[in-house]
Motif scaffolding. Sequence first.
Motif, PDB file in Angstrom:
ATOM      1  N   ASP A  27      11.451  -2.692   6.062  1.00 21.49           N
ATOM      2  CA  ASP A  27      10.703  -2.247   4.943  1.00 21.49           C
ATOM      3  C   ASP A  27       9.496  -1.988   5.448  1.00 21.49           C
ATOM      4  O   ASP A  27       9.434  -0.642   4.595  1.00 21.49           O
ATOM      5  CB  ASP A  27       9.637  -3.985   4.075  1.00 21.49           C
ATOM      6  CG  ASP A  27      11.685  -4.797   4.217  1.00 21.49           C
ATOM      7  OD1 ASP A  27      12.552  -3.870   4.702  1.00 21.49           O
ATOM      8  OD2 ASP A  27      11.527  -5.861   3.250  1.00 21.49           O
ATOM      9  N   LEU A  28       8.967  -2.402   5.837  1.00 15.99           N
ATOM     10  CA  LEU A  28       7.402  -1.474   6.678  1.00 15.99           C
ATOM     11  C   LEU A  28       7.645   0.246   6.844  1.00 15.99           C
ATOM     12  O   LEU A  28       7.231   1.260   7.125  1.00 15.99           O
ATOM     13  CB  LEU A  28       5.859  -2.354   7.440  1.00 15.99           C
ATOM     14  CG  LEU A  28       5.050  -1.139   7.656  1.00 15.99           C
ATOM     15  CD1 LEU A  28       4.288  -0.476   6.482  1.00 15.99           C
ATOM     16  CD2 LEU A  28       3.947  -2.300   9.115  1.00 15.99           C
ATOM     17  N   VAL A  29       8.593  -0.172   8.066  1.00 13.87           N
ATOM     18  CA  VAL A  29       8.873   1.465   8.388  1.00 13.87           C
ATOM     19  C   VAL A  29       9.637   2.444   7.594  1.00 13.87           C
ATOM     20  O   VAL A  29       8.865   3.660   7.143  1.00 13.87           O
ATOM     21  CB  VAL A  29       9.292   1.044  10.369  1.00 13.87           C
ATOM     22  CG1 VAL A  29      10.140   2.543  10.120  1.00 13.87           C
ATOM     23  CG2 VAL A  29       8.891  -0.032  10.790  1.00 13.87           C
ATOM     24  N   GLU A  30      10.334   1.613   7.335  1.00 14.63           N
ATOM     25  CA  GLU A  30      11.440   2.900   6.272  1.00 14.63           C
ATOM     26  C   GLU A  30      10.257   2.932   5.053  1.00 14.63           C
ATOM     27  O   GLU A  30      10.492   4.383   4.948  1.00 14.63           O
ATOM     28  CB  GLU A  30      12.099   1.863   5.378  1.00 14.63           C
ATOM     29  CG  GLU A  30      12.602   2.883   3.866  1.00 14.63           C
ATOM     30  CD  GLU A  30      14.551   1.849   3.065  1.00 14.63           C
ATOM     31  OE1 GLU A  30      15.067   2.152   2.529  1.00 14.63           O
ATOM     32  OE2 GLU A  30      14.737   0.718   4.166  1.00 14.63           O
ATOM     33  N   VAL A  31       9.830   2.227   4.083  1.00 10.81           N
ATOM     34  CA  VAL A  31       8.667   2.785   2.776  1.00 10.81           C
ATOM     35  C   VAL A  31       7.469   3.638   3.375  1.00 10.81           C
ATOM     36  O   VAL A  31       7.105   4.750   3.002  1.00 10.81           O
ATOM     37  CB  VAL A  31       7.603   1.147   2.070  1.00 10.81           C
ATOM     38  CG1 VAL A  31       7.147   0.815   3.458  1.00 10.81           C
ATOM     39  CG2 VAL A  31       7.715   1.596   0.959  1.00 10.81           C
ATOM     40  N   SER A  32       7.367   3.627   4.593  1.00 10.54           N
ATOM     41  CA  SER A  32       6.310   4.564   5.284  1.00 10.54           C
ATOM     42  C   SER A  32       6.913   5.683   5.495  1.00 10.54           C
ATOM     43  O   SER A  32       5.975   6.853   5.981  1.00 10.54           O
ATOM     44  CB  SER A  32       5.284   3.748   6.749  1.00 10.54           C
ATOM     45  OG  SER A  32       6.603   3.465   7.931  1.00 10.54           O
ATOM     46  N   HIS A  33       7.758   5.746   5.982  1.00  5.47           N
ATOM     47  CA  HIS A  33       8.183   7.477   5.743  1.00  5.47           C
ATOM     48  C   HIS A  33       9.049   8.139   4.652  1.00  5.47           C
ATOM     49  O   HIS A  33       9.905   8.880   4.148  1.00  5.47           O
ATOM     50  CB  HIS A  33       9.869   6.986   6.718  1.00  5.47           C
ATOM     51  CG  HIS A  33       9.426   6.712   8.043  1.00  5.47           C
ATOM     52  ND1 HIS A  33      10.098   6.155   9.147  1.00  5.47           N
ATOM     53  CD2 HIS A  33       7.833   7.384   9.307  1.00  5.47           C
ATOM     54  CE1 HIS A  33       9.471   6.489  10.360  1.00  5.47           C
ATOM     55  NE2 HIS A  33       8.418   6.945  10.042  1.00  5.47           N
TER      56      HIS A  33
ATOM     57  N   GLY B 184       0.849  -1.097   0.010  1.00  7.33           N
ATOM     58  CA  GLY B 184      -0.379  -0.448   0.148  1.00  7.33           C
ATOM     59  C   GLY B 184       1.417   1.362  -0.254  1.00  7.33           C
ATOM     60  O   GLY B 184      -0.020   2.738  -0.573  1.00  7.33           O
ATOM     61  N   PHE B 185       1.908   1.273   0.423  1.00  7.33           N
ATOM     62  CA  PHE B 185       2.569   2.308   0.818  1.00  7.33           C
ATOM     63  C   PHE B 185       3.485   2.641  -0.647  1.00  7.33           C
ATOM     64  O   PHE B 185       3.953   3.722  -0.704  1.00  7.33           O
ATOM     65  CB  PHE B 185       4.435   2.579   2.092  1.00  7.33           C
ATOM     66  CG  PHE B 185       3.008   2.626   3.134  1.00  7.33           C
ATOM     67  CD1 PHE B 185       2.641   3.946   3.545  1.00  7.33           C
ATOM     68  CD2 PHE B 185       2.732   1.961   4.547  1.00  7.33           C
ATOM     69  CE1 PHE B 185       2.402   4.684   4.674  1.00  7.33           C
ATOM     70  CE2 PHE B 185       1.948   2.180   5.759  1.00  7.33           C
ATOM     71  CZ  PHE B 185       1.750   3.573   5.779  1.00  7.33           C
ATOM     72  N   GLN B 186       3.824   1.152  -1.176  1.00  8.96           N
ATOM     73  CA  GLN B 186       4.245   1.350  -2.133  1.00  8.96           C
ATOM     74  C   GLN B 186       3.459   2.509  -3.461  1.00  8.96           C
ATOM     75  O   GLN B 186       4.156   3.277  -4.000  1.00  8.96           O
ATOM     76  CB  GLN B 186       5.459   0.287  -2.847  1.00  8.96           C
ATOM     77  CG  GLN B 186       6.155  -0.433  -1.916  1.00  8.96           C
ATOM     78  CD  GLN B 186       6.420  -1.418  -2.588  1.00  8.96           C
ATOM     79  OE1 GLN B 186       5.963  -2.278  -2.744  1.00  8.96           O
ATOM     80  NE2 GLN B 186       7.910  -2.318  -1.792  1.00  8.96           N
ATOM     81  N   ARG B 187       2.267   1.938  -3.452  1.00  7.77           N
ATOM     82  CA  ARG B 187       1.609   2.165  -4.088  1.00  7.77           C
ATOM     83  C   ARG B 187       0.715   3.775  -4.352  1.00  7.77           C
ATOM     84  O   ARG B 187       1.268   4.712  -5.018  1.00  7.77           O
ATOM     85  CB  ARG B 187       0.814   1.793  -4.539  1.00  7.77           C
ATOM     86  CG  ARG B 187       0.601   0.290  -5.597  1.00  7.77           C
ATOM     87  CD  ARG B 187      -0.796  -0.755  -5.324  1.00  7.77           C
ATOM     88  NE  ARG B 187      -0.807  -1.673  -4.979  1.00  7.77           N
ATOM     89  CZ  ARG B 187      -2.353  -2.592  -5.359  1.00  7.77           C
ATOM     90  NH1 ARG B 187      -3.188  -1.826  -6.326  1.00  7.77           N
ATOM     91  NH2 ARG B 187      -1.802  -4.043  -5.460  1.00  7.77           N
ATOM     92  N   LEU B 188       1.165   3.795  -2.783  1.00  6.03           N
ATOM     93  CA  LEU B 188       0.302   5.409  -2.771  1.00  6.03           C
ATOM     94  C   LEU B 188       1.759   6.254  -2.982  1.00  6.03           C
ATOM     95  O   LEU B 188       1.601   7.177  -3.363  1.00  6.03           O
ATOM     96  CB  LEU B 188       0.630   5.222  -0.781  1.00  6.03           C
ATOM     97  CG  LEU B 188       0.051   7.008  -0.421  1.00  6.03           C
ATOM     98  CD1 LEU B 188      -0.938   7.318  -1.714  1.00  6.03           C
ATOM     99  CD2 LEU B 188      -0.182   6.698   0.775  1.00  6.03           C
TER     100      LEU B 188
END
Length: 203
Positions: A120-126, A65-69
């Motif tokens: 990975d999630l923490v990184e992409v969310s920022h 989701g974060f990658q798409r956003l």
Amino acid sequence: MSERTYHHGNLRAALLERAWEVVDAEGADGLSLRQLARDVGVSHGASARHFRDKQALLDALAVEGFQRLNASLGDAVAGDAPFADRFRAAGDAYVSFAVRHPAILRTMYTAKHHAAASADLVEVSHVAMPALVALITAAQDAGELPPGSAQEAAVVAFAAVHGVATLATDDLLNGFPWQDATAATIASVWRGLVAAGSDAPTT
């Protein structure tokens, strides 16, 4: 669909795609690893080799989701359009994503703050905030926005746009079109950022 259909990570992608569809339609509570495996035609054991539990699947879904956003926001701020236009496009991209995928967005933020959130999630969310800070900084350097904390301005902008997204997805706009609410909010924030220069102390 035979389990032998999947090779070289295709099963993980298929599970993630189906999970996106389920959460998008029913929310995270509607997601079941066993049902997901049945949906794509494999055993629960086969799916467990890719996602050890539901939280791991939600983590991976949040990363997607974060990658798409982020890609949508990146497209909005890229290019040579006027800074105000790119600022507006970024805000619109965020609210548009939220309106199209409200359950996905909620899942993204919930997973991000989970104790088991992956690196990975923490990184992409920022990723998105630095891009917005860079846009505001560039506008300041070009003289279109006054000097000041670009980080603070970006936080204000995010708070305003996320607020519109929340109102829209929770059906709290009382029939007011979310597109109009988004446009008005972004325009107001930009005017506020421009006007901030007039509040600076004079010597």
